[in-house]
Design a protein around this motif. Structure first.
Motif, PDB file in Angstrom:
ATOM      1  N   GLY A  80       0.825  -1.195   0.000  1.00  0.00           N
ATOM      2  CA  GLY A  80       0.000   0.000   0.000  1.00  0.00           C
ATOM      3  C   GLY A  80       0.862   1.248   0.000  1.00  0.00           C
ATOM      4  O   GLY A  80       2.066   1.199  -0.255  1.00  0.00           O
ATOM      5  N   ASP A  81       0.222   2.374   0.293  1.00  0.00           N
ATOM      6  CA  ASP A  81       0.906   3.666   0.281  1.00  0.00           C
ATOM      7  C   ASP A  81       1.647   3.895   1.591  1.00  0.00           C
ATOM      8  O   ASP A  81       1.063   3.735   2.669  1.00  0.00           O
ATOM      9  N   LEU A  82       2.919   4.278   1.483  1.00  0.00           N
ATOM     10  CA  LEU A  82       3.750   4.556   2.649  1.00  0.00           C
ATOM     11  C   LEU A  82       4.330   5.955   2.542  1.00  0.00           C
ATOM     12  O   LEU A  82       4.555   6.458   1.445  1.00  0.00           O
ATOM     13  N   GLU A  83       4.591   6.544   3.689  1.00  0.00           N
ATOM     14  CA  GLU A  83       5.180   7.875   3.759  1.00  0.00           C
ATOM     15  C   GLU A  83       6.641   7.771   4.201  1.00  0.00           C
ATOM     16  O   GLU A  83       7.070   6.743   4.725  1.00  0.00           O
ATOM     17  N   ILE A  84       7.374   8.850   4.034  1.00  0.00           N
ATOM     18  CA  ILE A  84       8.767   8.903   4.471  1.00  0.00           C
ATOM     19  C   ILE A  84       8.821   8.543   5.957  1.00  0.00           C
ATOM     20  O   ILE A  84       8.040   9.042   6.762  1.00  0.00           O
ATOM     21  N   GLY A  85       9.734   7.649   6.310  1.00  0.00           N
ATOM     22  CA  GLY A  85       9.901   7.228   7.689  1.00  0.00           C
ATOM     23  C   GLY A  85       9.105   5.995   8.071  1.00  0.00           C
ATOM     24  O   GLY A  85       9.382   5.378   9.094  1.00  0.00           O
ATOM     25  N   ASP A  86       8.109   5.616   7.267  1.00  0.00           N
ATOM     26  CA  ASP A  86       7.328   4.410   7.575  1.00  0.00           C
ATOM     27  C   ASP A  86       8.196   3.163   7.469  1.00  0.00           C
ATOM     28  O   ASP A  86       9.139   3.109   6.662  1.00  0.00           O
TER      29      ASP A  86
END
Length: 135
Positions: A80-86
């Motif tokens: 799925g969609d991940l953000e910076i730092g995930d």
């Protein structure tokens, strides 16, 4: 533990899955979403997987366990969609000794990236994106 899921990963959960009283060493690798790739600013990414992903991940884990004196082994990968730092991936291996644990954990993440059908689409700050091979 062998999971591919769309919910956040937990280092503590993976670490707990490999606890074993006979293990003198436990190695954990945590892969996170970074803010750059090849001198380009990354704004986020998305992982997708083939329906056979957990079967293939289990196969990779079984190969590692057969080649090292693994007491316990675990892997969790995010889709799925991940953000910076995930957290994108967490793998761990426990073995009687630390050198074996390090080697097993390294082999697990390397083989996961090379053989498990998970793909990454990186989004860049300039609005472009790219697909990256198996990860």
């Amino acid at each position: 533990m062998c999971e591919v899921r769309g919910t956040p990963l937990s280092v503590d959960e993976v670490f707990a899955a490999v606890q074993d009283r006979a293990a003198g060493g436990t190695a954990v690798f945590v892969g996170t979403v970074r803010d750059h790739d090849h001198a380009r600013e990354v704004s986020g990414l998305s992982y997708s997987a083939h329906p056979s992903v957990e079967r293939e991940l289990r196969r990779v884990m079984e190969k590692v366990a057969a080649d090292f004196p693994v007491r316990a082994i675990a892997a969790a990968h995010r889709v799925g969609d991940l953000e910076i730092g995930d957290l994108a991936v967490v793998v761990a291996a426990s073995c009687p000794h630390r050198a074996e644990a390090f080697a097993a954990c390294r082999r697990l993440i390397d083989d996961l990236k090379a053989e498990v059908p998970i793909w990454k689409q990186q989004a860049f700050a300039d609005g472009e994106d790219e697909w990256v091979g198996a990860c």
